[in-house]
Enzyme design. Structure first.
Site, PDB file in Angstrom:
ATOM      1  CG  HIS A 163      -2.691  -6.809  10.231  1.00 13.51           C
ATOM      2  ND1 HIS A 163      -2.168  -5.969   9.194  1.00 13.51           N
ATOM      3  CD2 HIS A 163      -3.472  -5.285  10.216  1.00 13.51           C
ATOM      4  CE1 HIS A 163      -1.536  -5.302   9.113  1.00 13.51           C
ATOM      5  NE2 HIS A 163      -2.912  -3.913  10.172  1.00 13.51           N
TER       6      HIS A 163
ATOM      7  CD  GLU B 113      -1.139   0.471   3.340  1.00 14.36           C
ATOM      8  OE1 GLU B 113      -1.401  -0.449   4.215  1.00 14.36           O
ATOM      9  OE2 GLU B 113      -1.269   2.057   3.863  1.00 14.36           O
TER      10      GLU B 113
ATOM     11  CB  CYS C 257      -2.631  -3.689   6.244  1.00 17.55           C
ATOM     12  SG  CYS C 257      -2.575  -2.558   6.917  1.00 17.55           S
TER      13      CYS C 257
END
Lengths: 464, 464
Positions: free
Chosen positions: A247, A83, A117
Site C-alpha cells: 500500500h 473510505e 485504505c
C-alpha cells in the site's frame, strides 16, 4: 470445491486530470525535491467536479465487463471497498446495481467494506472466501476499490490521488491466492481518521501514521513468516518471493517498509542477509522496537542493504502509485497492476507478497501466485486491456493554481445538494461516467460519455 | 472442510433507557394507537449521552467472551455491521481490538460492512464463508451488529431503537446455515439514506421505503424458492419452514411482509393455500405488481389468510423488536433472538427462514437449521446467557419529555469534539462500557462499570 481461486481479470480507471508534483512544490513554496524525492512522488490525479467515487466505479465496472466480454448475469457477488463517504447509509454497491438492471440480474450479494485504505482488501478476501464456500453458486465475484484522496492545504496535500479498480474473482485464476499464507495485525489507533463528518478531509498525525504503518509491517511479516514456516516447514525470507507489493501513501514509505523486511530477516538470521549486510546492520541488533522506528541510521543502513532487492522486487510495482498518488483502497492494487503491466510476460510461476494497510488500524500481508492463464484471462491480455501507458500518457496536466481552485470548489460541493455540474466531459475518455446533478433531495444523477463523445444515457437517480 | 457452519453462541445488549410508545403517542399529540397499533410497537430503547454504538459493541463482545468462556485468542475474524457513522474512515472493529490487546491477539481479520440495516447480514455471510474457505485457520469468527436508530421529530421518530448483538461463528453449530438456500435482491433506490453528513438523522421517504421493502420480499422469496426447487426438487411454500424472521423497522411491516409470502404462494398455487384462502385471494390474482403494492383490500385479505401462519411462525420472533424498536443492523437478529428465547426447547430439527433488508437497497432471504447443540453452545444455554426477560424487565422508563431532551443533547454531541459526558453510569448494568470524553482531537474515551458498579478501567483513546 473451487480451486486456485483468485483474480481472473482486472481493470483500472483514474481521472485524466492531474498536477505535477514538481510544479506543486514550487507553487507551495516547498524546498525543491520535497515532494518528488522526499515523498518520492511524480504526479497526482484528482477528481474535478464531474467525477467522484461513484462515477469512477461505474466507469471501471462497465469497462471491465465490456472489455473481457463478461455477461452481467454471470456476476453473483459484488463488493466495494472505499473510505470516501458520500452517503453514510446507502452503499456505493447499490449505485453499481444500475449496471445490472437492464439484464435483470438483482441476485448479487455483497455490500461495502470499510476501514480506511484496507476496505478493498477486505472486499477481496470476502469475494475469494465466497467462491471457496458452500454458498458459492458458480458465478464470478467482482471487487471494486474506489477512492478520492484529498487533503487540506498543508504538508499532507501532495499525498492525494484518485482511482477506481475492478477485480474479477473466480476459480482457475491466473493470479491465485495462497490462502494459508496470510498474517494480519489489527489494533486501535488514531493515526489517520475522519471524525469531522462535514469535511472530506481527514485528521492526520503524519509521524504516528508512519510509525503505525511500519509497526504493522513488522507484525504482519512476523505472522506471515510463522504461517509459512508452519505450512512449508522452512524459514521465510525476502528471497522466497519474487515481488513485494505495498500500500503506497507515498513511495518513500514503501522504500522504508521494504527495508524493514530486510531488518527483520537480519534479526532472525535469514538466508537473504549476506555477511556484508550483517556487518552493516549489526550496530542495530539490540535496539528496542521503539528505538528502531526512530533511528535514522538504521533507516539508512537497512535501505542500503535492501537496495538491490528493492530494485528487483519492488521497483516494478511503483509506477502507478508514483504517477497517480495515494488512491486509498485502490493504492495497493494499483501497485499490483503496475507489476502486471511491467512484468506480465515473466510472471508465470512467480510469487508476489502483498501488504495492505488501513489506518485506525487494520493490516494484512498475503501471498499470490501467478500462472499464464487462458485468454481472455491471461496475464498478457490483462496487461493489454488495462492500457496503463496509454491512460497515463493521455492525461491533462493542470497548473497548481487550477488544481487549488478545483479543490476549493470540491470543498463546497462535498455533502451539498441542489446543484448542477458543468457537465463538461471534454477531458474524459469515451465510456466515462460523470456527475451531472445533485437534486434538492441529495439524489445524484450521472451520465455516460459515449464512444463518439456524446452523452450516451442519463441515469435516473431513483430506480423506481 | 468445516461442516454445519453457523452461529454457535449469541449475546445481546440494548440500552436500559427507554420510552413507552403509548406515552410518546400522547406526548406527540398523535391519535391513540397510532404507534402501538398502527406501527405495532410497544416501547423504544435509546442511547443517552454515555452510550453509543462503540460502547454498546464493547459491552456485548466482552460479555459474550466472558459468559461462554471464550479465550480472546480463539477469535480469528471479527466483523462489524453498522450504519451509525461516528468516523468515516476508522472502523468500529478497530475500537473492539482493544478487547484483544491484553492477550496479544492482533491477528484478527475483518472490518466493517455497510449498507443501511443490511451490514450485519453481510458480516455474518462473510464470517461463515471464511470458516468454509481455504483461509480459515480453525478459530472462531465473531459478528457484531451495532446501531443507534434515531429520527428527527416527526412521523418516523417512534421507529427508532438501539442495540448491539454479537454472534460467534464456527463449525458444528446449533444454528447451521443451509447455504444453498439463499436469494438476494439488490437495486439502486433512495428510500432511506443519510446524505446530510453532519446530521445523525436519515432522509426517509416512508411510503417508498415500504414499497421497496415489500418488492424486495417478493424478489428474494422468488429467488429463494427457485434455489429450493433446484436443490430439493420440490416446490417451496411457507409450510416448508417452521419460522419466518424479518428485519423489523416496525411490527406492522412484518405483518404485511409475511402476508406477501402467502400471496406469492397463492399466485404459484402452492400447497400452503387452502380452498377458503384461494377464494379470498382470487379477486387479486390479476393485479399488476404495482397495483398489488397499493391495494389495501389485498393487504387485508392476505393478512387474514396469513393470520394462523403468522401466529405460529412469526409471532414468536416479535418480542424484542416490539419492545426495543428498530435496531437497524441488529433488528433481524433481535427478532431471531426472540425466537430462540421463546422456543429454544422445541427448535431442534426445525428451519427458520430469515429476511434481511437494508435501504438503498440490499436484501437477502436465507435459511438456518437448528439442532440442540452441546454446552456451552446449546440452544438452552444460549437462551439462558442472553437473559432477555431480565434485560427487558430491568429497564428504566423515561418520560417523553426527558426522551426529547436527550435527543436534543445527542444532536449537539453528534460529530462534536472537546466535551466530557456526565459519566453517570447509575442506570447501566455492571459490565457495561460507557463514553466518558471526546477530546479536542475527536479521540473517544470509554470506561467500564465493574461488577460492583464502580469504574473498572479507563480505556486509553490511542493504543500507542
Amino acid at each position: 470445491m473451487a480451486k486456485n481461486v483468485g483474480i481472473v481479470a482486472i481493470d483500472i480507471y483514474f481521472p485524466p486530470t492531474c498536477v505535477q508534483q514538481e510544479a506543486l512544490e514550487a507553487h507551495d513554496g516547498a524546498s525543491k525535491g520535497k515532494y518528488t524525492i522526499g515523498l518520492g512522488q511524480d504526479c497526482m490525479a484528482f477528481c474535478t467536479e464531474v467525477e467522484d467515487v461513484i462515477s469512477m466505479s461505474l466507469t471501471v465496472v462497465s469497462s471491465l465487463l465490456e472489455k473481457y466480454g463478461i455477461d452481467p448475469k454471470q456476476i453473483g457477488r459484488l463488493e466495494v471497498g472505499s473510505e470516501t463517504v458520500i452517503d453514510k447509509s446507502k452503499s456505493i454497491k447499490t449505485f453499481l446495481m444500475q449496471l445490472f438492471e437492464t439484464c435483470g440480474n438483482s441476485d448479487i450479494e455483497g455490500v461495502d467494506s470499510s476501514n480506511a485504505c484496507y476496505g478493498g482488501t477486505a472486499a477481496l478476501f470476502n469475494c475469494v472466501n465466497w467462491v471457496e464456500s458452500n454458498s458459492w453458486d458458480g458465478r464470478y465475484g467482482l471487487v471494486v476499490c474506489t477512492d478520492s484522496a484529498v487533503y487540506a492545504e498543508g504538508p499532507a496535500r501532495p499525498t492525494g490521488g484518485a482511482a477506481a479498480i475492478a477485480l474479477l474473482i473466480g476459480p482457475d485464476a491466473p493470479i491465485a491466492f495462497e490462502s494459508k499464507l496470510r498474517g494480519s495485525h489489527m489494533a486501535h489507533a488514531y493515526d489517520f481518521y475522519k471524525p469531522n463528518l462535514a469535511s472530506e478531509y481527514p485528521v492526520v498525525d503524519g509521524k504516528l501514521s508512519q510509525t503505525c504503518y511500519l509497526m504493522a509491517v513488522d507484525a504482519c511479516y512476523k505472522h506471515f513468516c510463522q504461517k509459512y514456516e508452519k505450512f512449508e516447514k522452512q524459514q521465510f525470507s525476502v528471497a522466497d518471493a519474487d515481488y513485494f507489493v505495498f500500500h503506497s501513501p507515498y513511495n518513500k514509505l514503501v522504500q522504508k517498509s521494504f527495508a524493514r523486511l530486510l531488518f527483520n530477516d537480519f534479526l532472525k538470521d535469514a538466508s537473504s542477509i549476506d555477511e556484508t549486510s550483517k556487518e552493516k546492520l549489526a550496530p542495530f541488533a539490540n535496539l528496542t522496537g521503539d528505538e528502531s522506528y526512530q533511528s535514522r541510521d538504521l533507516e539508512k543502513a537497512s535501505q542500503q542493504v535492501a537496495k538491490p532487492f528493492y530494485d528487483a522486487k519492488v521497483q516494478p510495482t511503483t509506477l502507478i502509485p508514483k504517477q497517480v498518488g495515494n488512491m486509498y483502497t485502490a493504492s495497493l492494487y494499483a501497485a499490483f497492476i503496475s507489476l502486471v503491466h511491467n512484468k506480465h510476460s515473466s510472471l508465470a510461476g512467480q510469487r508476489a507478497v502483498l501488504f495492505s494497510y488501513g489506518s485506525g488500524l487494520t493490516a494484512t500481508m498475503f501471498s499470490l501466485k501467478f500462472n499464464e492463464g487462458k485468454s481472455p484471462f491471461s496475464l498478457s491480455n490483462i496487461a493489454t486491456v488495462m492500457s496503463v501507458d496509454k491512460k497515463l500518457k493521455s492525461r491533462h496536466e493542470f497548473a497548481p493554481e487550477k488544481f487549488v481552485e478545483t479543490m476549493h470548489l470540491m470543498e463546497k460541493r462535498y455533502g451539498a445538494k441542489d446543484f448542477v455540474t458543468s457537465k463538461d466531459c471534454s477531458l474524459l475518455a469515451p465510456g466515462t461516467y460523470y456527475l451531472t446533478e445533485v437534486d434538492t433531495m441529495y439524489r445524484r444523477f450521472y451520465a455516460k460519455k459515449d464512444k463518439d463523445g456524446a452523452i450516451e444515457n442519463g441515469m435516473v437517480a431513483n430506480g423506481h
